[in-house]
Design a protein around this motif. Structure first.
Motif, PDB file in Angstrom:
ATOM      1  N   ASP A  45       0.813  -1.217   0.000  1.00 31.47           N
ATOM      2  CA  ASP A  45       0.000   0.000   0.000  1.00 31.47           C
ATOM      3  C   ASP A  45       0.850   1.271   0.000  1.00 31.47           C
ATOM      4  O   ASP A  45       0.442   2.286  -0.564  1.00 31.47           O
ATOM      5  CB  ASP A  45      -0.936   0.018   1.207  1.00 31.47           C
ATOM      6  CG  ASP A  45      -2.030  -1.037   1.113  1.00 31.47           C
ATOM      7  OD1 ASP A  45      -2.233  -1.602   0.016  1.00 31.47           O
ATOM      8  OD2 ASP A  45      -2.672  -1.308   2.144  1.00 31.47           O
ATOM      9  N   ALA A  46       2.024   1.231   0.613  1.00 35.30           N
ATOM     10  CA  ALA A  46       2.885   2.414   0.647  1.00 35.30           C
ATOM     11  C   ALA A  46       3.316   2.801  -0.777  1.00 35.30           C
ATOM     12  O   ALA A  46       3.316   3.982  -1.125  1.00 35.30           O
ATOM     13  CB  ALA A  46       4.113   2.162   1.521  1.00 35.30           C
ATOM     14  N   GLU A  72       5.047  -6.031  -8.340  1.00 35.92           N
ATOM     15  CA  GLU A  72       6.013  -7.115  -8.102  1.00 35.92           C
ATOM     16  C   GLU A  72       5.849  -7.708  -6.704  1.00 35.92           C
ATOM     17  O   GLU A  72       5.875  -8.929  -6.538  1.00 35.92           O
ATOM     18  CB  GLU A  72       7.439  -6.599  -8.311  1.00 35.92           C
ATOM     19  CG  GLU A  72       7.768  -6.325  -9.760  1.00 35.92           C
ATOM     20  CD  GLU A  72       9.078  -5.579  -9.963  1.00 35.92           C
ATOM     21  OE1 GLU A  72       9.740  -5.192  -8.959  1.00 35.92           O
ATOM     22  OE2 GLU A  72       9.443  -5.361 -11.132  1.00 35.92           O
ATOM     23  N   LEU A  73       5.672  -6.862  -5.709  1.00 35.10           N
ATOM     24  CA  LEU A  73       5.468  -7.357  -4.344  1.00 35.10           C
ATOM     25  C   LEU A  73       4.158  -8.138  -4.237  1.00 35.10           C
ATOM     26  O   LEU A  73       4.107  -9.192  -3.607  1.00 35.10           O
ATOM     27  CB  LEU A  73       5.464  -6.200  -3.343  1.00 35.10           C
ATOM     28  CG  LEU A  73       6.805  -5.531  -3.072  1.00 35.10           C
ATOM     29  CD1 LEU A  73       6.604  -4.246  -2.257  1.00 35.10           C
ATOM     30  CD2 LEU A  73       7.745  -6.480  -2.338  1.00 35.10           C
ATOM     31  N   ALA A  74       3.118  -7.613  -4.844  1.00 32.58           N
ATOM     32  CA  ALA A  74       1.816  -8.283  -4.787  1.00 32.58           C
ATOM     33  C   ALA A  74       1.855  -9.635  -5.495  1.00 32.58           C
ATOM     34  O   ALA A  74       1.270 -10.612  -5.016  1.00 32.58           O
ATOM     35  CB  ALA A  74       0.741  -7.388  -5.394  1.00 32.58           C
ATOM     36  N   TYR A  80      -1.682 -11.422  -0.727  1.00 29.84           N
ATOM     37  CA  TYR A  80      -2.306 -10.310  -1.448  1.00 29.84           C
ATOM     38  C   TYR A  80      -3.426 -10.828  -2.333  1.00 29.84           C
ATOM     39  O   TYR A  80      -3.258 -11.761  -3.106  1.00 29.84           O
ATOM     40  CB  TYR A  80      -1.255  -9.555  -2.268  1.00 29.84           C
ATOM     41  CG  TYR A  80      -1.606  -8.110  -2.497  1.00 29.84           C
ATOM     42  CD1 TYR A  80      -1.586  -7.192  -1.450  1.00 29.84           C
ATOM     43  CD2 TYR A  80      -1.983  -7.660  -3.747  1.00 29.84           C
ATOM     44  CE1 TYR A  80      -1.917  -5.861  -1.646  1.00 29.84           C
ATOM     45  CE2 TYR A  80      -2.308  -6.324  -3.954  1.00 29.84           C
ATOM     46  CZ  TYR A  80      -2.280  -5.434  -2.898  1.00 29.84           C
ATOM     47  OH  TYR A  80      -2.609  -4.120  -3.101  1.00 29.84           O
ATOM     48  N   ASP A  81      -4.577 -10.214  -2.242  1.00 25.97           N
ATOM     49  CA  ASP A  81      -5.778 -10.605  -2.957  1.00 25.97           C
ATOM     50  C   ASP A  81      -5.647 -10.330  -4.461  1.00 25.97           C
ATOM     51  O   ASP A  81      -5.127  -9.294  -4.861  1.00 25.97           O
ATOM     52  CB  ASP A  81      -6.949  -9.805  -2.370  1.00 25.97           C
ATOM     53  CG  ASP A  81      -8.258 -10.151  -3.005  1.00 25.97           C
ATOM     54  OD1 ASP A  81      -8.750  -9.355  -3.820  1.00 25.97           O
ATOM     55  OD2 ASP A  81      -8.789 -11.232  -2.662  1.00 25.97           O
ATOM     56  N   THR A  82      -6.156 -11.246  -5.275  1.00 24.39           N
ATOM     57  CA  THR A  82      -6.092 -11.104  -6.735  1.00 24.39           C
ATOM     58  C   THR A  82      -6.803  -9.836  -7.200  1.00 24.39           C
ATOM     59  O   THR A  82      -6.314  -9.142  -8.097  1.00 24.39           O
ATOM     60  CB  THR A  82      -6.701 -12.336  -7.432  1.00 24.39           C
ATOM     61  OG1 THR A  82      -5.960 -13.489  -7.032  1.00 24.39           O
ATOM     62  CG2 THR A  82      -6.647 -12.215  -8.938  1.00 24.39           C
TER      63      THR A  82
END
Length: 167
Positions: A45-46, A72-74, A80-82
């Motif tokens: 989120d940041a 990339e992090l997600a 992390y939700d699709t």
């Protein structure tokens, strides 16, 4: 707690999110987001908020780089939700359209479709972009895929949708 970090990462993130809606506070917002990232560089989120704030300042490279880090992090997070990942791709694709980097937007809309083959919006946008680029075969394939469904479910023609989307 480290003296350098007077608040938790969530508190910094919440404060930054509040400031993100105030254009004249963007530097303060970015500073808070940098604090969040210094505490935990995996807070997706940041990066998303940073991208949105930089977009208000027309900092194009910083917008794209922060969306890219968030994506990339997600992609590498099992938590992390699709749907949230799709939102990140949509935001970056929208910014690519703003920059007239249509091939990159097409790539993001394709990634969305690969995550959710029922995401007709991604195929519709991709088709309209193909059309804008003069790639009529690909445009027709995507637009025809969506056309019948859209007209039946929304009562709008594909031309009306194109006008609404300004493509």
């Amino acid at each position: 707690m480290n003296k350098e970090h007077l608040y938790t990462k969530q508190q910094y993130l919440d404060m930054a999110n509040e400031l993100s809606h105030i254009p004249e506070k963007y530097l303060e917002c970015i500073t808070l987001l940098d604090k969040v990232i210094s505490i935990d560089p995996t807070i997706i989120d940041a990066y998303e908020i940073k991208a949105n704030v930089y977009a208000t300042q027309n900092e194009d490279e910083l917008v794209i780089s922060n969306y890219t880090i968030a994506i990339e992090l997600a992609n590498s997070s099992e938590l992390y939700d699709t749907e949230d990942l799709i939102t990140l791709y949509e935001q970056r694709a929208g910014y690519f359209i703003h920059l007239k980097q249509y091939e990159k937007a097409i790539s993001d809309f394709t990634a969305i479709y690969n995550l959710d083959t029922n995401n007709l919006r991604a195929i519709m946008y991709r088709g309209f972009i193909y059309e804008k680029l003069g790639q009529t075969t690909l445009a027709t394939k995507d637009i025809d895929c969506v056309k019948t469904y859209m007209e039946a479910s929304t009562g709008r023609s594909i031309e009306e949708l194109r006008d609404i989307l300004m493509l």
